[in-house]
Design a protein around this motif. Structure first.
Motif, PDB file in Angstrom:
ATOM      1  N   THR A 169       0.806  -1.228   0.000  1.00 22.00           N
ATOM      2  CA  THR A 169       0.000   0.000   0.000  1.00 22.00           C
ATOM      3  C   THR A 169       0.836   1.274   0.000  1.00 22.00           C
ATOM      4  O   THR A 169       0.313   2.346  -0.312  1.00 22.00           O
ATOM      5  N   GLY A 170       2.086   1.176   0.393  1.00 21.63           N
ATOM      6  CA  GLY A 170       2.909   2.381   0.530  1.00 21.63           C
ATOM      7  C   GLY A 170       2.695   3.086   1.863  1.00 21.63           C
ATOM      8  O   GLY A 170       3.362   4.065   2.168  1.00 21.63           O
ATOM      9  N   CYS A 171       1.739   2.599   2.679  1.00 20.92           N
ATOM     10  CA  CYS A 171       1.481   3.237   3.976  1.00 20.92           C
ATOM     11  C   CYS A 171       2.335   2.603   5.056  1.00 20.92           C
ATOM     12  O   CYS A 171       2.313   1.379   5.213  1.00 20.92           O
ATOM     13  N   PRO A 172       3.030   3.411   5.826  1.00 19.31           N
ATOM     14  CA  PRO A 172       3.860   2.838   6.882  1.00 19.31           C
ATOM     15  C   PRO A 172       3.037   2.388   8.087  1.00 19.31           C
ATOM     16  O   PRO A 172       1.990   2.970   8.383  1.00 19.31           O
ATOM     17  N   ILE A 173       3.515   1.362   8.763  1.00 17.29           N
ATOM     18  CA  ILE A 173       2.941   0.987  10.055  1.00 17.29           C
ATOM     19  C   ILE A 173       3.566   1.935  11.076  1.00 17.29           C
ATOM     20  O   ILE A 173       4.794   2.043  11.154  1.00 17.29           O
ATOM     21  N   LYS A 174       2.725   2.640  11.821  1.00 19.36           N
ATOM     22  CA  LYS A 174       3.279   3.608  12.786  1.00 19.36           C
ATOM     23  C   LYS A 174       3.319   3.058  14.204  1.00 19.36           C
ATOM     24  O   LYS A 174       4.237   3.370  14.950  1.00 19.36           O
ATOM     25  N   PHE A 175       2.298   2.261  14.556  1.00 18.59           N
ATOM     26  CA  PHE A 175       2.263   1.677  15.898  1.00 18.59           C
ATOM     27  C   PHE A 175       1.781   0.238  15.826  1.00 18.59           C
ATOM     28  O   PHE A 175       1.096  -0.137  14.877  1.00 18.59           O
ATOM     29  N   VAL A 176       2.127  -0.522  16.860  1.00 22.36           N
ATOM     30  CA  VAL A 176       1.576  -1.873  16.961  1.00 22.36           C
ATOM     31  C   VAL A 176       0.936  -2.069  18.333  1.00 22.36           C
ATOM     32  O   VAL A 176       1.442  -1.576  19.345  1.00 22.36           O
ATOM     33  N   GLY A 177      -0.182  -2.785  18.329  1.00 25.54           N
ATOM     34  CA  GLY A 177      -0.875  -3.118  19.570  1.00 25.54           C
ATOM     35  C   GLY A 177      -0.346  -4.441  20.088  1.00 25.54           C
ATOM     36  O   GLY A 177      -0.269  -5.414  19.351  1.00 25.54           O
ATOM     37  N   MET A 178       0.045  -4.436  21.366  1.00 26.10           N
ATOM     38  CA  MET A 178       0.670  -5.632  21.940  1.00 26.10           C
ATOM     39  C   MET A 178      -0.132  -6.177  23.111  1.00 26.10           C
ATOM     40  O   MET A 178       0.415  -6.854  23.967  1.00 26.10           O
ATOM     41  N   GLY A 179      -1.427  -5.856  23.167  1.00 25.97           N
ATOM     42  CA  GLY A 179      -2.243  -6.357  24.267  1.00 25.97           C
ATOM     43  C   GLY A 179      -3.441  -5.453  24.468  1.00 25.97           C
ATOM     44  O   GLY A 179      -3.630  -4.489  23.730  1.00 25.97           O
ATOM     45  N   GLU A 180      -4.249  -5.778  25.482  1.00 24.58           N
ATOM     46  CA  GLU A 180      -5.496  -5.052  25.677  1.00 24.58           C
ATOM     47  C   GLU A 180      -5.351  -3.846  26.612  1.00 24.58           C
ATOM     48  O   GLU A 180      -6.211  -2.987  26.656  1.00 24.58           O
ATOM     49  N   LYS A 181      -4.249  -3.808  27.357  1.00 28.12           N
ATOM     50  CA  LYS A 181      -4.090  -2.733  28.352  1.00 28.12           C
ATOM     51  C   LYS A 181      -3.718  -1.398  27.713  1.00 28.12           C
ATOM     52  O   LYS A 181      -3.228  -1.344  26.590  1.00 28.12           O
ATOM     53  N   ALA A 182      -3.906  -0.331  28.477  1.00 23.69           N
ATOM     54  CA  ALA A 182      -3.646   1.032  27.972  1.00 23.69           C
ATOM     55  C   ALA A 182      -2.184   1.227  27.562  1.00 23.69           C
ATOM     56  O   ALA A 182      -1.882   2.000  26.659  1.00 23.69           O
ATOM     57  N   GLU A 183      -1.271   0.522  28.213  1.00 24.71           N
ATOM     58  CA  GLU A 183       0.159   0.719  27.925  1.00 24.71           C
ATOM     59  C   GLU A 183       0.600  -0.083  26.702  1.00 24.71           C
ATOM     60  O   GLU A 183       1.740   0.068  26.240  1.00 24.71           O
ATOM     61  N   ALA A 184      -0.275  -0.960  26.213  1.00 23.63           N
ATOM     62  CA  ALA A 184       0.174  -1.946  25.220  1.00 23.63           C
ATOM     63  C   ALA A 184       0.152  -1.418  23.784  1.00 23.63           C
ATOM     64  O   ALA A 184      -0.388  -2.039  22.880  1.00 23.63           O
ATOM     65  N   LEU A 185       0.721  -0.223  23.594  1.00 26.07           N
ATOM     66  CA  LEU A 185       0.882   0.319  22.237  1.00 26.07           C
ATOM     67  C   LEU A 185       2.348   0.718  22.086  1.00 26.07           C
ATOM     68  O   LEU A 185       2.898   1.394  22.946  1.00 26.07           O
ATOM     69  N   GLU A 186       2.968   0.295  21.015  1.00 24.68           N
ATOM     70  CA  GLU A 186       4.393   0.598  20.825  1.00 24.68           C
ATOM     71  C   GLU A 186       4.622   1.207  19.457  1.00 24.68           C
ATOM     72  O   GLU A 186       3.976   0.815  18.489  1.00 24.68           O
ATOM     73  N   PRO A 187       5.576   2.145  19.380  1.00 28.07           N
ATOM     74  CA  PRO A 187       5.977   2.612  18.048  1.00 28.07           C
ATOM     75  C   PRO A 187       6.541   1.430  17.272  1.00 28.07           C
ATOM     76  O   PRO A 187       7.127   0.523  17.872  1.00 28.07           O
ATOM     77  N   PHE A 188       6.348   1.437  15.973  1.00 33.53           N
ATOM     78  CA  PHE A 188       6.827   0.317  15.152  1.00 33.53           C
ATOM     79  C   PHE A 188       8.226   0.628  14.626  1.00 33.53           C
ATOM     80  O   PHE A 188       8.439   1.637  13.959  1.00 33.53           O
ATOM     81  N   HIS A 189       9.166  -0.251  14.966  1.00 25.01           N
ATOM     82  CA  HIS A 189      10.547  -0.084  14.512  1.00 25.01           C
ATOM     83  C   HIS A 189      10.899  -1.196  13.536  1.00 25.01           C
ATOM     84  O   HIS A 189      11.162  -2.324  13.967  1.00 25.01           O
ATOM     85  N   PRO A 190      10.922  -0.916  12.221  1.00 24.48           N
ATOM     86  CA  PRO A 190      11.205  -1.969  11.247  1.00 24.48           C
ATOM     87  C   PRO A 190      12.525  -2.703  11.517  1.00 24.48           C
ATOM     88  O   PRO A 190      12.581  -3.924  11.398  1.00 24.48           O
ATOM     89  N   ASP A 191      13.557  -1.978  11.902  1.00 26.82           N
ATOM     90  CA  ASP A 191      14.861  -2.635  12.122  1.00 26.82           C
ATOM     91  C   ASP A 191      14.818  -3.604  13.304  1.00 26.82           C
ATOM     92  O   ASP A 191      15.341  -4.710  13.232  1.00 26.82           O
TER      93      ASP A 191
END
Ligand code: GDP
Length: 296
Positions: free
Chosen positions: A266-288
């Motif tokens: 799509t050409g659209c970057p992934i900016k964040f990933v969800g790693m669980g249901e809790k409020a803290e469970a969002l992380e910036p996406f680091h391709p490397d």
């Protein structure tokens, strides 16, 4: 964990390769056949796999070997670099407007994790000393408004709602005005999804876009849905023009195909990933970092 199958297979392939002193073209070809299969099994888009393997092969064959690396290490380095490139190369951040409020519009199908992600994003922004306001514009999914209000209360963040009788377009527009009057610097609009993509959904989102003038339109998609997530991203991008993707449920056992295909297709970057249901469970996406995790 996501990528478990792929990581196991690639690591086994490269272990074999490391066992050889010199690499013939046939050794590289064998390894690439295994890489190709492993990527397909991980549900990576067929064309993406084809291009990826061709690129790695082209760079690996007739390699000027660097003295500091064995031939196998060199191939692994190339695979690592190409996996990183496939996922967008460097981290993609959200745009913060120089004239607040920054308006972020979350879009996606029902169940993808939009409402949960709205809360996680607010949590992340609060930690960065921002003052978000959430807008409850998902009037179709029963309980979505209440769910957002509960999240807002927990975070101490205001939630703008007009119930489920006003149109999402009106709610979004008035919500942004409300944020301005309260001096909030980021607005997160939780839009309504549907079970499937249809014209009604797309028209509604296009109208919200026109009225609320978001700086960022982020698509929330469920990593567990694999290549469906990729086609959903293609459709949303075609109709709305996405600024990025948030891939949820990467803590589950998704095979990883969506994570590896979305940017390339799509050409659209992934900016964040969800790693669980809790409020803290969002992380910036680091391709490397993701590539290194796959290769071990
Ligand atoms: P919406 O319809 O898009 O607003 O979806 P919801 O935010 O209600 O999320 C649907 C379900 O997915 C809920 O049970 C969430 O707790 C769950 N969910 C959302 N994000 C994640 C994630 O990153 N990991 C896991 N394991 N579950 C998630």
């Amino acid at each position: 964990m996501v990528f478990e199958g792929l990581a196991d297979k690639l690591q086994a392939t490269f272990k074999k390769l490391r066992g050889r002193g010199k690499l013939s073209e046939a050794d590289v070809a064998d390894a690439m056949r295994e890489v190709r299969l492993a990527l397909l099994e991980a549900d990576v888009n067929f064309k993406v796999v084809k291009d990826f393997v061709a690129k790695v092969k082209e760079r690996s064959v007739g390699l000027e070997v660097m003295s500091s690396l064995t031939p196998a290490q060199h191939v692994i380095k190339i695979v690592n670099e190409e996996l990183t490139a496939l996922m967008g190369g460097t981290q993609s951040r959200i745009t913060i407007s120089s004239r607040p409020p920054t308006v972020i519009m979350l879009v996606g199908l029902q169940g993808a994790g939009k409402t949960t992600t709205a809360g996680k994003l607010a949590h992340m922004l609060i930690k960065q000393n921002k003052r978000p306001l959430l807008i409850a514009a998902d009037i179709y999914r029963p309980a979505a408004i209440k769910q957002l209000q509960v999240v807002g209360e927990r975070l101490g963040t205001p939630v703008f709602s007009l119930g489920d009788k006003e149109s999402p377009v009106t709610i979004a527009k008035k919500g942004v005005e409300h944020a301005i009057s309260l001096g909030r610097d980021v607005v997160i609009i939780d839009t309504a999804g549907r079970l499937h993509i249809n014209d009604e959904l797309m028209d509604e989102l296009a109208n919200i876009k026109q009225q609320a003038k978001p700086h960022e339109i982020l698509l929330v998609v469920d990593a567990m849905t694999g290549q469906d997530a990729v086609s959903v991203a293609e459709t949303f991008n075609g109709r709305l023009g996405l600024d990025g993707v948030i891939l949820t449920k990467l803590d589950g056992d998704a095979r990883g195909g969506a994570a590896l295909s979305i940017k390339a297709v799509t050409g659209c970057p992934i900016k964040f990933v969800g790693m669980g249901e809790k409020a803290e469970a969002l992380e910036p996406f680091h391709p490397d970092r993701m590539a290194s995790r796959i290769l071990g």
